[in-house]
Design a protein around this motif. Structure first.
Motif: not given
Length: 451
Positions: A153-162, A312-315, A349-353
């Protein structure tokens, strides 16, 4: 006190008993509560069956599905073994503050100490949103011999969190886990294969609290760096721990620009994965990799780990997930408000939060926030300015002109493959067939103005 520390098993049990009784007029069965408790503690159905002396097929095929279906109907959302904690905590939160105004802060609620959204989402955070059952699929995969999980996934999409959650689940199964972030490695190490693989061996050993024995195993006269690294894992690290090891490699694309390293390193990882199909020793190693985009040099498909394992593709978040996140923030937004936010930032995810944090803490109303979003006075100014500085740097030569072309065109545009790779990796564009367009209207409006 934060939300997670306040939401205990006892409270979860009370929530389940109440919502099930309110929905069907009877209390949950004892065996259902045992499955719920086992799931709360991170147990597999096999472990629960062993402890309760029941058939695993009975628990997995009958009791489990019945329980999750009851909870799904009672809560009005899909509930599974992997996401039930978040669903129950949201229900608990709604019991605590059912009539929250969209812009009012509840000082006595568990959200009173709402953390600023930056970096990965901590394990104990209630603000982690699960996506399309991806987590449970990863949990099922990581416990399989010689498994390989590739999170993209691009940056700030939650890869590390998963990845953090996958490693945590593995740890709950009594596996050893090691997390390494390649973005923190010095360039001088990344550009030299031997140094990089020595660094890898040393760091894995340290995380496992093992003595550094590189001098004993590293044969520089006969063996190459890949062979030395493989021997160190095969003859020292893996035998010493005598249990499965899950190695999490984050920001793997950090090495993609270094041709002299990336081919050999990725080829070695693929060979480890293949060894696990025939070697008892290598079956113990499971790999979890996270990267922002594809490697942009041609690799032999039989030597690349990107042609193996579980992809695993994070959308981005969808409308329901953004709505759920708003409720977690104590914001009683309707569909129109959710759509207004997503029209500007999509489901990023980041912009929404960040938007929800600002509204919840009363620093801005949603209307004000959206009006100023792409300006220097908006909440995203620092985020946007960092991108702008990168685009003006020497390393981003040609990207500024490429992005200008993207944001000024009403239709998706064609770019050089390397430009697409870099802009997508940064998270600024999204692909549509062989063309690209801005990832969200926020980026279109801001960069169209400043570029």
């Amino acid at each position: 006190m934060n939300s997670t520390s306040a939401f205990t098993w006892e409270k979860a049990k009370q929530v389940v008993e109440q919502i099930v009784f309110n929905n069907i007029g009877e209390h949950p069965k004892d065996i259902e509560m045992k499955v719920l408790r086992g799931s709360w503690e991170g147990l597999t159905y096999e472990k629960m069956a062993e402890q309760s002396h029941l058939s695993v097929n009975y628990l997995r095929g009958d009791i489990g599905p019945q329980l999750w279906q009851k909870l799904s109907e009672a809560l009005g959302e899909e509930v599974t073994k992997s996401n039930f904690k978040g669903a129950l905590e949201r229900a608990w939160g709604r019991q605590l503050f059912p009539h929250i105004d969209s812009n009012l802060k509840q000082l006595q609620s568990p959200l009173a100490e709402l953390p600023f959204p930056e970096g990965s989402v901590p394990l104990d955070s209630p603000f982690y949103i699960e996506r399309d059952n991806i987590e449970s699929i990863c949990y099922e995969t990581v416990v399989k011999s010689a498994s390989l999980i590739r999170i993209k996934a691009p940056k700030l999409m939650g890869k590390t969190s998963l990845m953090t959650r996958v490693l945590s689940y593995a740890a709950s199964q009594n596996y050893q886990t090691v997390y390494l972030d390649l973005s923190s490695v010095e360039r001088g190490i990344l550009t030299n294969l031997d140094k990089f693989l020595r660094w890898l061996c040393l760091m894995v050993g340290r995380k496992l609290k093992l003595e550094n024995r590189l001098k004993d195993y590293w044969d520089t006269e006969i063996l190459g760096s890949n062979d030395n690294c493989t021997v160190y894992f095969e003859e020292y690290l893996l035998p010493e721990i005598d249990c499965p090891l899950v190695l999490g490699l984050d920001e793997v694309d950090r090495i993609f620009p270094y041709n002299q390293v990336v081919e050999d390193f990725l080829g070695m990882l693929r060979s480890w994965h293949e060894k696990g199909k025939i070697s008892e020793q290598w079956k113990q190693l499971r790999l979890v990799m996270a990267h922002s985009t594809e490697v942009y040099i041609p690799l032999d498909m039989n030597q690349s780990p990107f042609n193996a394992g579980l992809p695993v593709m994070l959308q981005e978040f969808d409308h329901k997930q953004v709505t759920d996140l708003a409720h977690l923030h104590g914001l009683n937004w309707n569909d129109t408000q959710v759509r207004e936010l997503m029209n500007i930032v999509g489901g990023h995810p980041y912009l929404v939060r960040l938007a929800m944090y600002e509204v919840y803490t009363q620093k801005a109303t949603l209307k004000q926030l959206l009006q100023d979003a792409s300006t220097e006075a908006g909440i995203y100014s620092n985020h946007l300015r960092r991108y702008l500085e990168t685009l003006h740097s020497e390393e981003a030569q040609g990207l500024k002109e490429a992005l200008t072309k993207v944001v000024t065109s009403p239709e998706p545009v064609e770019l050089d493959s390397m430009q697409i790779y870099k802009l997508h990796s940064m998270g600024l564009v999204q692909r549509k067939d062989n063309q690209v367009m801005p990832r969200c209207n926020l980026y279109r409006e801001y960069f169209r103005r400043v570029l």
